[in-house]
Scaffold this motif. Structure first.
Motif, PDB file in Angstrom:
ATOM      1  N   UNK A 194       0.783  -1.220   0.000  1.00 37.06           N
ATOM      2  CA  UNK A 194       0.000   0.000   0.000  1.00 37.06           C
ATOM      3  C   UNK A 194       0.819   1.276   0.000  1.00 37.06           C
ATOM      4  N   UNK A 195       2.126   1.197   0.275  1.00 39.34           N
ATOM      5  CA  UNK A 195       2.981   2.381   0.225  1.00 39.34           C
ATOM      6  C   UNK A 195       3.403   2.648  -1.211  1.00 39.34           C
ATOM      7  N   UNK A 196       3.628   3.913  -1.519  1.00 32.86           N
ATOM      8  CA  UNK A 196       3.936   4.262  -2.909  1.00 32.86           C
ATOM      9  C   UNK A 196       4.780   5.521  -2.975  1.00 32.86           C
ATOM     10  N   UNK A 197       5.437   5.694  -4.109  1.00 29.83           N
ATOM     11  CA  UNK A 197       6.151   6.933  -4.403  1.00 29.83           C
ATOM     12  C   UNK A 197       6.302   7.043  -5.906  1.00 29.83           C
ATOM     13  N   UNK A 211      -4.298  -2.390  -6.186  1.00 30.11           N
ATOM     14  CA  UNK A 211      -4.975  -1.714  -7.290  1.00 30.11           C
ATOM     15  C   UNK A 211      -5.046  -0.209  -7.043  1.00 30.11           C
ATOM     16  N   UNK A 212      -5.377   0.196  -5.823  1.00 24.47           N
ATOM     17  CA  UNK A 212      -5.460   1.621  -5.500  1.00 24.47           C
ATOM     18  C   UNK A 212      -4.075   2.267  -5.520  1.00 24.47           C
ATOM     19  N   UNK A 213      -3.059   1.506  -5.137  1.00 22.89           N
ATOM     20  CA  UNK A 213      -1.686   2.013  -5.227  1.00 22.89           C
ATOM     21  C   UNK A 213      -1.339   2.351  -6.676  1.00 22.89           C
ATOM     22  N   UNK A 247       3.046   8.282  -0.756  1.00 25.29           N
ATOM     23  CA  UNK A 247       1.708   8.058  -0.217  1.00 25.29           C
ATOM     24  C   UNK A 247       1.565   6.713   0.445  1.00 25.29           C
ATOM     25  N   UNK A 248       0.390   6.519   1.046  1.00 27.67           N
ATOM     26  CA  UNK A 248       0.101   5.290   1.775  1.00 27.67           C
ATOM     27  C   UNK A 248      -1.390   4.996   1.645  1.00 27.67           C
TER      28      UNK A 248
END
Length: 311
Positions: free
Chosen positions: A105-108, A133-135, A122-123
């Motif tokens: 779920x973490x992203x950059x 999918x939301x990531x 983001x998280x």
């Protein structure tokens, strides 16, 4: 995922050798079982053992393929970086807490735009396929908006409008947006841990007015932070600040970050920070973790005044 914003393993299958023993075991009692039955059981046991081995090998090949797909997907969504973009060096690290998964779920992401280098960290709340999918959707939205939105507040608003229909009643995405300009960085924070500026001193860059995460009706506000030559900006997720030791003690984030960021090489600094986190927890982190270290490499020239609070 921070608690601040809130709205049994299967039994192991028998090994090939165990299967053969279960089928052919009675055949060992040669003095009690007729020869014809003994031979039949032995042949059946051998056949089932060979079948199990073939199935295991097929599953191993398939698992390797799935892992390779996951690795490629991760690199497409959260690309490992260690290079300069538009006068700023960016280094990243990513850890997914879900065993066997490459993306959580973490992203950059980063984007070189007409407005300068823009960075997102983001998280996404939760775990599992829906979170992945939301990531991917969040990163895709940033890549589209970063090149067209006139400022970071517009990027955040656009992301919120794009994600809101996809989010459940208790879902949200924390997000920190940064835009680098000569001598400063512009920030918009939607419910995310504050970035850390490391230079002559180490300090958290909290927004003047807290803004809720994406999906919870944020009113994004941009603020500006001056950057002196040699300053670094660490963006991260709460897998860093909420990590605990076996006795429940929180990771001393500011102290450890100040120590790690003394290393002159950005990649070594991140490796040191992660190593100290592991030393504190005694095991791999139980939450996803994203680290993005940004350091301007060009001489700082004060940017012309823009809207937003200046720190």
């Amino acid at each position: 995922m921070s608690s601040r914003w809130k709205r049994s393993p299967a039994p192991p299958s028998p090994s090939p050798s165990a299967t053969g023993v279960l089928i052919a075991g009675p055949a060992l009692l040669l003095d009690r079982v007729p020869a014809a039955v003994t031979l039949t059981q032995l042949l059946l046991g051998c056949a089932l053992t060979a079948y199990t081995v073939r199935q295991r090998d097929r599953l191993a090949v398939r698992l390797a393929e799935v892992r390779e797909i996951a690795r490629i997907t991760q690199e497409a969504v959260v690309r490992p970086l260690s290079r300069s973009f538009a006068g700023t060096h960016v280094s990243t690290r990513y850890h997914c807490a879900v065993h066997g998964s490459a993306l959580g779920g973490d992203l950059y992401d980063v984007a070189v735009t007409p407005f300068g280098l823009r960075v997102l960290v983001g998280d996404v709340r939760g775990h599992g396929l829906e979170t992945v999918r939301l990531t991917a959707e969040t990163v895709a939205g940033f890549r589209e908006l970063a090149h067209t939105a006139p400022d970071l507040a517009a990027v955040a608003t656009g992301l919120d409008e794009r994600l809101a229909p996809e989010l459940g009643a208790e879902d949200f995405v924390t997000a920190l947006l940064a835009e680098f300009a000569p001598g400063e960085v512009r920030l918009v924070n939607c419910g995310h841990p504050a970035p850390l500026r490391a230079g002559q001193r180490v300090e958290l860059l909290e927004p003047g007015v807290p803004t809720p995460p994406l999906g919870m009706g944020p009113d994004p506000r941009q603020y500006r932070v001056r950057l002196q030559p040699g300053d670094r900006l660490l963006l991260y997720t709460d897998g860093l600040t909420e990590a605990r030791s076996p006795d429940g003690t929180f990771f001393p984030f500011l102290t450890e970050a100040a120590h790690a960021l003394r290393d002159p090489l950005p990649d070594e600094a991140l490796d040191t920070l992660y190593a100290r986190l592991l030393a504190h927890t005694g095991a791999a982190p139980v939450d996803d973790l994203a680290l993005v270290l940004c350091q301007p490499t060009e001489a700082a020239v004060p940017a012309p005044p823009t809207a937003g609070r200046v720190l």
